[in-house]
Design a protein around this motif. Structure first.
Motif, PDB file in Angstrom:
ATOM      1  N   GLN A  39       0.875  -1.207   0.080  1.00  0.00           N
ATOM      2  CA  GLN A  39      -0.119   0.049  -0.124  1.00  0.00           C
ATOM      3  C   GLN A  39       0.918   1.096   0.060  1.00  0.00           C
ATOM      4  N   ALA A  40       0.690   1.853  -1.114  1.00  0.00           N
ATOM      5  CA  ALA A  40       1.278   3.202  -1.243  1.00  0.00           C
ATOM      6  C   ALA A  40       0.700   4.385  -0.640  1.00  0.00           C
ATOM      7  N   PRO A  41       1.347   5.502  -0.215  1.00  0.00           N
ATOM      8  CA  PRO A  41       0.400   6.515   0.328  1.00  0.00           C
ATOM      9  C   PRO A  41      -0.547   7.109  -0.675  1.00  0.00           C
ATOM     10  N   GLY A  42      -1.748   7.359   0.129  1.00  0.00           N
ATOM     11  CA  GLY A  42      -2.971   7.575  -0.980  1.00  0.00           C
ATOM     12  C   GLY A  42      -3.656   6.541  -2.007  1.00  0.00           C
ATOM     13  N   LYS A  43      -2.982   5.304  -1.771  1.00  0.00           N
ATOM     14  CA  LYS A  43      -3.495   4.446  -2.760  1.00  0.00           C
ATOM     15  C   LYS A  43      -4.224   3.355  -2.071  1.00  0.00           C
ATOM     16  N   GLU A  44      -4.839   2.399  -2.742  1.00  0.00           N
ATOM     17  CA  GLU A  44      -5.481   1.332  -1.973  1.00  0.00           C
ATOM     18  C   GLU A  44      -4.507   0.132  -2.007  1.00  0.00           C
ATOM     19  N   ARG A  45      -4.745  -0.706  -1.089  1.00  0.00           N
ATOM     20  CA  ARG A  45      -3.757  -1.860  -0.994  1.00  0.00           C
ATOM     21  C   ARG A  45      -4.070  -2.612  -2.119  1.00  0.00           C
ATOM     22  N   GLU A  46      -2.751  -3.466  -2.855  1.00  0.00           N
ATOM     23  CA  GLU A  46      -2.996  -4.172  -3.771  1.00  0.00           C
ATOM     24  C   GLU A  46      -2.153  -5.392  -3.786  1.00  0.00           C
ATOM     25  N   ARG A  47      -2.619  -6.445  -4.058  1.00  0.00           N
ATOM     26  CA  ARG A  47      -1.916  -7.952  -4.015  1.00  0.00           C
ATOM     27  C   ARG A  47      -0.629  -7.675  -5.014  1.00  0.00           C
ATOM     28  N   VAL A  48       0.457  -8.090  -4.514  1.00  0.00           N
ATOM     29  CA  VAL A  48       1.669  -8.186  -5.488  1.00  0.00           C
ATOM     30  C   VAL A  48       1.960  -9.411  -5.910  1.00  0.00           C
ATOM     31  N   ALA A  49       1.821 -10.575  -5.050  1.00  0.00           N
ATOM     32  CA  ALA A  49       2.141 -11.721  -5.438  1.00  0.00           C
ATOM     33  C   ALA A  49       1.571 -12.991  -4.267  1.00  0.00           C
ATOM     34  N   ARG A  50       1.191 -13.797  -4.928  1.00  0.00           N
ATOM     35  CA  ARG A  50       0.536 -15.190  -4.140  1.00  0.00           C
ATOM     36  C   ARG A  50       1.270 -16.485  -4.523  1.00  0.00           C
ATOM     37  N   ILE A  51       1.398 -17.202  -3.484  1.00  0.00           N
ATOM     38  CA  ILE A  51       2.211 -18.570  -3.708  1.00  0.00           C
ATOM     39  C   ILE A  51       1.149 -19.493  -3.024  1.00  0.00           C
ATOM     40  N   THR A  52       0.891 -20.635  -3.618  1.00  0.00           N
ATOM     41  CA  THR A  52      -0.065 -21.553  -3.119  1.00  0.00           C
ATOM     42  C   THR A  52       0.615 -22.792  -2.319  1.00  0.00           C
ATOM     43  N   ARG A  53      -0.022 -23.631  -1.573  1.00  0.00           N
ATOM     44  CA  ARG A  53       0.764 -24.688  -0.892  1.00  0.00           C
ATOM     45  C   ARG A  53       1.543 -25.500  -2.227  1.00  0.00           C
ATOM     46  N   SER A  54       0.790 -25.834  -3.196  1.00  0.00           N
ATOM     47  CA  SER A  54       1.327 -26.589  -4.205  1.00  0.00           C
ATOM     48  C   SER A  54       2.616 -25.902  -4.874  1.00  0.00           C
ATOM     49  N   GLY A  55       2.935 -24.620  -4.606  1.00  0.00           N
ATOM     50  CA  GLY A  55       3.886 -23.671  -5.285  1.00  0.00           C
ATOM     51  C   GLY A  55       3.701 -22.881  -6.517  1.00  0.00           C
ATOM     52  N   ALA A  56       2.216 -23.093  -6.880  1.00  0.00           N
ATOM     53  CA  ALA A  56       1.650 -22.091  -7.893  1.00  0.00           C
ATOM     54  C   ALA A  56       1.622 -20.647  -7.539  1.00  0.00           C
ATOM     55  N   THR A  57       2.197 -20.008  -8.337  1.00  0.00           N
ATOM     56  CA  THR A  57       2.543 -18.280  -8.261  1.00  0.00           C
ATOM     57  C   THR A  57       1.500 -17.619  -8.941  1.00  0.00           C
ATOM     58  N   VAL A  58       1.360 -16.103  -8.353  1.00  0.00           N
ATOM     59  CA  VAL A  58       0.396 -15.273  -9.150  1.00  0.00           C
ATOM     60  C   VAL A  58       1.277 -13.857  -8.919  1.00  0.00           C
ATOM     61  N   TYR A  59       1.459 -13.079  -9.965  1.00  0.00           N
ATOM     62  CA  TYR A  59       1.826 -11.947  -9.667  1.00  0.00           C
ATOM     63  C   TYR A  59       0.978 -10.651 -10.340  1.00  0.00           C
ATOM     64  N   LEU A  60       0.986  -9.554  -9.633  1.00  0.00           N
ATOM     65  CA  LEU A  60       0.626  -8.309 -10.260  1.00  0.00           C
ATOM     66  C   LEU A  60       1.285  -7.985 -11.694  1.00  0.00           C
ATOM     67  N   ASP A  61       0.713  -7.669 -12.662  1.00  0.00           N
ATOM     68  CA  ASP A  61       1.597  -7.291 -13.804  1.00  0.00           C
ATOM     69  C   ASP A  61       2.626  -6.365 -13.884  1.00  0.00           C
ATOM     70  N   SER A  62       2.445  -5.390 -13.111  1.00  0.00           N
ATOM     71  CA  SER A  62       3.616  -4.585 -13.012  1.00  0.00           C
ATOM     72  C   SER A  62       4.683  -4.940 -12.307  1.00  0.00           C
ATOM     73  N   VAL A  63       4.953  -6.047 -11.511  1.00  0.00           N
ATOM     74  CA  VAL A  63       6.088  -6.693 -11.026  1.00  0.00           C
ATOM     75  C   VAL A  63       6.584  -7.953 -11.760  1.00  0.00           C
ATOM     76  N   LYS A  64       5.550  -8.530 -12.610  1.00  0.00           N
ATOM     77  CA  LYS A  64       6.248  -9.604 -13.348  1.00  0.00           C
ATOM     78  C   LYS A  64       7.485  -9.530 -13.943  1.00  0.00           C
ATOM     79  N   GLY A  65       8.369 -10.531 -13.500  1.00  0.00           N
ATOM     80  CA  GLY A  65       9.685 -10.496 -14.268  1.00  0.00           C
ATOM     81  C   GLY A  65      10.732  -9.674 -13.289  1.00  0.00           C
ATOM     82  N   ARG A  66      10.278  -9.188 -12.200  1.00  0.00           N
ATOM     83  CA  ARG A  66      10.972  -8.284 -11.470  1.00  0.00           C
ATOM     84  C   ARG A  66      11.089  -8.883  -9.924  1.00  0.00           C
ATOM     85  N   PHE A  67       9.805  -9.381  -9.549  1.00  0.00           N
ATOM     86  CA  PHE A  67       9.650  -9.791  -8.263  1.00  0.00           C
ATOM     87  C   PHE A  67       9.434 -11.410  -8.244  1.00  0.00           C
ATOM     88  N   THR A  68       9.849 -12.130  -7.260  1.00  0.00           N
ATOM     89  CA  THR A  68       9.822 -13.519  -7.236  1.00  0.00           C
ATOM     90  C   THR A  68       9.325 -14.036  -5.783  1.00  0.00           C
TER      91      THR A  68
END
Length: 115
Positions: A39-68
């Motif tokens: 959550q950045a100042p003045g902005k809504e909280r947003e999900r950056v990434a998720r990892i499941t118990r099986s290891g599946a991952t999901v990323y926010l488009d703006s961080v794909k390729g940069r965050f793991t």
């Protein structure tokens, strides 16, 4: 009840890297998913990434390729490796999970990207 403790935030120059860690109070092997939000100042909280118990991952488009997002069951941590950081990544980063219909949040860790 689940407590989540984040660490690893700080000040970094644009293009730099940081690694955040989230340690839950129960074994991550019993938790279906773990999320990193920000959550950045003045902005809504947003999900950056998720990892499941099986290891599946999901990323926010703006961080794909940069965050793991990754999990280490032996150390019982869920980490967020952030590379090529940009000023727009500046925010408070939170760890989140849901157990038995109840959502749990950590206290947050500040990430500031600035020259």
């Amino acid at each position: 009840q689940v407590q989540l403790v984040e660490s690893g935030g700080g000040l970094v120059q644009p293009g730099g890297s940081l690694r955040l860690a989230c340690v839950p109070s129960r074994s991550i092997s019993t938790i279906y998913f773990m999320d990193w939000y920000r959550q950045a100042p003045g902005k809504e909280r947003e999900r950056v990434a998720r990892i499941t118990r099986s290891g599946a991952t999901v990323y926010l488009d703006s961080v794909k390729g940069r965050f793991t997002i990754s999990r280490d069951d032996a150390k019982n941590t869920v980490d967020l490796q952030m590379n090529s950081l940009k000023p727009e990544d500046t925010a408070v980063y939170y760890c989140n999970t849901e157990v038995s219909g109840q959502s749990y949040w950590g206290q947050g860790t500040q990430v500031t990207v600035s020259s």
